[in-house]
Design a protein around this motif. Structure first.
Motif, PDB file in Angstrom:
ATOM      1  N   ILE A  67     -30.109  84.358  24.888  1.00 38.55           N
ATOM      2  CA  ILE A  67     -30.405  83.273  25.828  1.00 38.55           C
ATOM      3  C   ILE A  67     -29.309  83.214  26.889  1.00 38.55           C
ATOM      4  CG2 ILE A  67     -29.197  81.516  24.462  1.00 38.55           C
ATOM      5  CD1 ILE A  67     -31.509  79.583  25.332  1.00 38.55           C
ATOM      6  N   GLN A  68     -29.699  82.849  28.101  1.00 34.42           N
ATOM      7  CA  GLN A  68     -28.753  82.681  29.205  1.00 34.42           C
ATOM      8  C   GLN A  68     -28.182  81.258  29.161  1.00 34.42           C
ATOM      9  OE1 GLN A  68     -27.853  85.014  31.578  1.00 34.42           O
ATOM     10  NE2 GLN A  68     -29.108  86.559  30.533  1.00 34.42           N
ATOM     11  N   LEU A  69     -26.859  81.137  29.121  1.00 31.01           N
ATOM     12  CA  LEU A  69     -26.203  79.834  29.062  1.00 31.01           C
ATOM     13  C   LEU A  69     -25.272  79.644  30.257  1.00 31.01           C
ATOM     14  CD1 LEU A  69     -25.311  79.615  25.267  1.00 31.01           C
ATOM     15  CD2 LEU A  69     -27.210  78.519  26.468  1.00 31.01           C
ATOM     16  N   PRO A  70     -25.171  78.387  30.765  1.00 34.29           N
ATOM     17  CA  PRO A  70     -24.314  78.134  31.933  1.00 34.29           C
ATOM     18  C   PRO A  70     -22.844  78.334  31.610  1.00 34.29           C
ATOM     19  CG  PRO A  70     -25.136  76.076  31.013  1.00 34.29           C
ATOM     20  CD  PRO A  70     -25.845  77.180  30.286  1.00 34.29           C
ATOM     21  N   GLN A  71     -22.103  78.804  32.623  1.00 35.01           N
ATOM     22  CA  GLN A  71     -20.689  79.129  32.438  1.00 35.01           C
ATOM     23  C   GLN A  71     -19.757  78.255  33.270  1.00 35.01           C
ATOM     24  OE1 GLN A  71     -19.809  81.508  30.027  1.00 35.01           O
ATOM     25  NE2 GLN A  71     -21.987  81.098  29.677  1.00 35.01           N
ATOM     26  N   GLU A  72     -20.295  77.206  33.884  1.00 33.74           N
ATOM     27  CA  GLU A  72     -19.486  76.374  34.775  1.00 33.74           C
ATOM     28  C   GLU A  72     -18.473  75.527  34.009  1.00 33.74           C
ATOM     29  OE1 GLU A  72     -20.110  76.707  38.184  1.00 33.74           O
ATOM     30  OE2 GLU A  72     -21.496  78.236  37.444  1.00 33.74           O
ATOM     31  N   GLU A  73     -17.283  75.376  34.587  1.00 28.44           N
ATOM     32  CA  GLU A  73     -16.328  74.363  34.144  1.00 28.44           C
ATOM     33  C   GLU A  73     -16.574  73.133  34.997  1.00 28.44           C
ATOM     34  OE1 GLU A  73     -12.183  75.487  32.812  1.00 28.44           O
ATOM     35  OE2 GLU A  73     -12.627  77.111  34.205  1.00 28.44           O
ATOM     36  N   LEU A  74     -17.176  72.118  34.418  1.00 24.89           N
ATOM     37  CA  LEU A  74     -17.637  70.964  35.181  1.00 24.89           C
ATOM     38  C   LEU A  74     -16.657  69.800  35.119  1.00 24.89           C
ATOM     39  CD1 LEU A  74     -21.410  70.710  34.154  1.00 24.89           C
ATOM     40  CD2 LEU A  74     -20.477  71.650  36.263  1.00 24.89           C
ATOM     41  N   VAL A  75     -16.539  69.100  36.248  1.00 25.90           N
ATOM     42  CA  VAL A  75     -15.902  67.791  36.292  1.00 25.90           C
ATOM     43  C   VAL A  75     -16.864  66.848  36.997  1.00 25.90           C
ATOM     44  CG1 VAL A  75     -13.965  66.394  37.097  1.00 25.90           C
ATOM     45  CG2 VAL A  75     -13.574  68.760  36.385  1.00 25.90           C
ATOM     46  N   ILE A  76     -17.262  65.766  36.324  1.00 23.25           N
ATOM     47  CA  ILE A  76     -18.120  64.750  36.924  1.00 23.25           C
ATOM     48  C   ILE A  76     -17.231  63.600  37.375  1.00 23.25           C
ATOM     49  CG2 ILE A  76     -20.065  63.181  36.591  1.00 23.25           C
ATOM     50  CD1 ILE A  76     -20.921  64.963  34.230  1.00 23.25           C
ATOM     51  N   GLU A 128      -8.995  72.455  40.167  1.00 19.58           N
ATOM     52  CA  GLU A 128      -8.790  73.802  40.699  1.00 19.58           C
ATOM     53  C   GLU A 128      -9.791  74.799  40.101  1.00 19.58           C
ATOM     54  OE1 GLU A 128      -7.339  76.414  43.288  1.00 19.58           O
ATOM     55  OE2 GLU A 128      -6.527  74.371  43.120  1.00 19.58           O
ATOM     56  N   GLY A 129     -10.591  75.397  40.961  1.00 23.91           N
ATOM     57  CA  GLY A 129     -11.536  76.419  40.555  1.00 23.91           C
ATOM     58  C   GLY A 129     -12.726  75.925  39.758  1.00 23.91           C
ATOM     59  N   LYS A 130     -12.900  74.612  39.663  1.00 21.94           N
ATOM     60  CA  LYS A 130     -13.981  74.059  38.842  1.00 21.94           C
ATOM     61  C   LYS A 130     -15.178  73.640  39.704  1.00 21.94           C
ATOM     62  CE  LYS A 130     -10.771  72.540  35.260  1.00 21.94           C
ATOM     63  NZ  LYS A 130     -10.210  71.402  34.501  1.00 21.94           N
ATOM     64  N   THR A 131     -16.257  73.305  39.038  1.00 25.15           N
ATOM     65  CA  THR A 131     -17.446  72.781  39.713  1.00 25.15           C
ATOM     66  C   THR A 131     -17.370  71.261  39.669  1.00 25.15           C
ATOM     67  OG1 THR A 131     -18.805  74.695  39.134  1.00 25.15           O
ATOM     68  CG2 THR A 131     -19.963  72.655  39.669  1.00 25.15           C
ATOM     69  N   LEU A 132     -17.270  70.651  40.843  1.00 20.92           N
ATOM     70  CA  LEU A 132     -17.107  69.203  40.945  1.00 20.92           C
ATOM     71  C   LEU A 132     -18.446  68.561  41.289  1.00 20.92           C
ATOM     72  CD1 LEU A 132     -15.410  66.592  41.170  1.00 20.92           C
ATOM     73  CD2 LEU A 132     -14.960  67.222  43.564  1.00 20.92           C
ATOM     74  N   ILE A 133     -18.829  67.547  40.500  1.00 21.02           N
ATOM     75  CA  ILE A 133     -20.019  66.752  40.781  1.00 21.02           C
ATOM     76  C   ILE A 133     -19.559  65.346  41.148  1.00 21.02           C
ATOM     77  CG2 ILE A 133     -22.180  65.840  39.894  1.00 21.02           C
ATOM     78  CD1 ILE A 133     -22.272  68.129  37.906  1.00 21.02           C
ATOM     79  N   LEU A 134     -19.809  64.927  42.383  1.00 23.75           N
ATOM     80  CA  LEU A 134     -19.455  63.594  42.860  1.00 23.75           C
ATOM     81  C   LEU A 134     -20.697  62.710  42.815  1.00 23.75           C
ATOM     82  CD1 LEU A 134     -17.193  64.214  45.998  1.00 23.75           C
ATOM     83  CD2 LEU A 134     -16.495  63.324  43.782  1.00 23.75           C
ATOM     84  N   ALA A 135     -20.618  61.577  42.123  1.00 27.37           N
ATOM     85  CA  ALA A 135     -21.786  60.724  41.911  1.00 27.37           C
ATOM     86  C   ALA A 135     -21.590  59.345  42.522  1.00 27.37           C
ATOM     87  CB  ALA A 135     -22.068  60.589  40.413  1.00 27.37           C
ATOM     88  N   ASP A 136     -22.510  58.963  43.396  1.00 26.62           N
ATOM     89  CA  ASP A 136     -22.554  57.622  43.974  1.00 26.62           C
ATOM     90  C   ASP A 136     -24.002  57.352  44.370  1.00 26.62           C
ATOM     91  OD1 ASP A 136     -22.002  55.168  45.050  1.00 26.62           O
ATOM     92  OD2 ASP A 136     -20.758  55.886  46.695  1.00 26.62           O
ATOM     93  N   PRO A 137     -24.640  56.296  43.841  1.00 23.86           N
ATOM     94  CA  PRO A 137     -26.073  56.128  44.076  1.00 23.86           C
ATOM     95  C   PRO A 137     -26.463  55.865  45.522  1.00 23.86           C
ATOM     96  CG  PRO A 137     -25.177  54.232  42.916  1.00 23.86           C
ATOM     97  CD  PRO A 137     -24.110  55.276  42.920  1.00 23.86           C
ATOM     98  N   MET A 138     -25.561  55.282  46.328  1.00 22.72           N
ATOM     99  CA  MET A 138     -25.911  54.915  47.698  1.00 22.72           C
ATOM    100  C   MET A 138     -25.085  55.735  48.691  1.00 22.72           C
ATOM    101  SD  MET A 138     -28.139  52.696  46.918  1.00 22.72           S
ATOM    102  CE  MET A 138     -28.559  51.906  48.468  1.00 22.72           C
ATOM    103  N   LEU A 139     -25.776  56.448  49.568  1.00 17.13           N
ATOM    104  CA  LEU A 139     -25.121  57.233  50.613  1.00 17.13           C
ATOM    105  C   LEU A 139     -25.503  56.593  51.948  1.00 17.13           C
ATOM    106  CD1 LEU A 139     -25.369  61.132  50.989  1.00 17.13           C
ATOM    107  CD2 LEU A 139     -24.689  59.554  52.775  1.00 17.13           C
ATOM    108  N   ALA A 140     -24.689  55.677  52.411  1.00 18.66           N
ATOM    109  CA  ALA A 140     -24.988  54.945  53.645  1.00 18.66           C
ATOM    110  C   ALA A 140     -24.330  55.630  54.834  1.00 18.66           C
ATOM    111  CB  ALA A 140     -24.545  53.491  53.506  1.00 18.66           C
ATOM    112  N   THR A 141     -23.110  55.247  55.152  1.00 18.13           N
ATOM    113  CA  THR A 141     -22.396  55.886  56.266  1.00 18.13           C
ATOM    114  C   THR A 141     -21.818  57.243  55.878  1.00 18.13           C
ATOM    115  OG1 THR A 141     -20.261  54.878  55.721  1.00 18.13           O
ATOM    116  CG2 THR A 141     -21.760  53.609  57.139  1.00 18.13           C
TER     117      THR A 141
END
Length: 219
Positions: A67-76, A128-141
């Protein structure tokens, strides 16, 4: 920046967006938070298709399965406080992700419609070198995302950035496209046309933080 607009195709996500917008349902805070969480799960699933994968073997009772599995180092990283339900939805799918939290809020120094975005709290691992996920429900300005990006610079340079939002305004998205790296991705459920004179999304849904957690004193 690559923009991925979820509601370009009809799906069950339409139901969650409808309930979030409905003034007659917004008094149910638990449902409001849960619907944001659900959209975080959906967008997490969608953005995972952009990850790098490698083949692994898993031992079953009857043999071995490849099976193919994700290899990302994630930071939420969620933007407090409205980002917390969205963060939970993403974390429901990305079990092993590291977590970052940052505050960003509108400050009205003259008690009028003019405001600045203040960032006062940050807790984060190295990016450094990671996959960053930035979460905010409202994108106004778009200024909250930009100020958060600047505050995170001291934590290292991510390999790629994914922005996750529920509702955005065209103006804010266009601003982000001038600031964020070209290989960044914006995952957004739905896009509204404009902002009002106070910088709120129209028709939008109101103040997501207040609807999730109750009203706050202004300062």
């Amino acid at each position: 920046m690559h923009v991925h607009h979820l509601l370009e195709k009809n799906s069950i996500a339409n139901t969650f967006i409808s309930q979030l917008r409905d003034i007659n349902l917004q008094t149910d805070r638990m449902r409001f938070r849960r619907n944001i969480e659900r959209l975080g799960e959906i967008m997490g699933y969608e953005l995972s298709k952009n990850f790098n994968f490698s083949e692994k073997e898993v031992q079953t009772p009857l043999g071995q399965a490849k099976i193919q599995l994700p290899q990302e180092e994630l930071v939420i990283c969620s933007i407090l406080r409205a980002g917390l339900p969205l963060h939970t939805g993403l974390l429901n799918y990305f079990d092993a992700a590291d977590n970052s939290f940052i505050s960003a809020y509108r400050h009205h120094p003259n008690n009028d419609e003019e405001f600045e975005i203040l960032v006062e709290y940050l807790a984060s691992p190295s990016l450094e070198g990671k996959t960053l996920i930035l979460a905010d429900p409202m994108l106004a300005t778009g200024r909250s995302f930009v100020n958060v990006l600047k505050a995170l610079e001291k934590m290292g340079t991510p390999k790629v950035i994914h922005l996750v939002s529920v509702i955005g305004a065209t103006e804010g998205i266009e601003y982000l496209e001038t600031v964020f790296p070209e290989n960044s991705h914006l995952w957004i459920a739905t896009i509204d046309e404009k902002l009002n004179e106070r910088g709120y999304i129209v028709p939008g849904l109101g103040d997501a933080g207040d609807l999730c957690f109750g009203s706050k004193m202004q300062h």
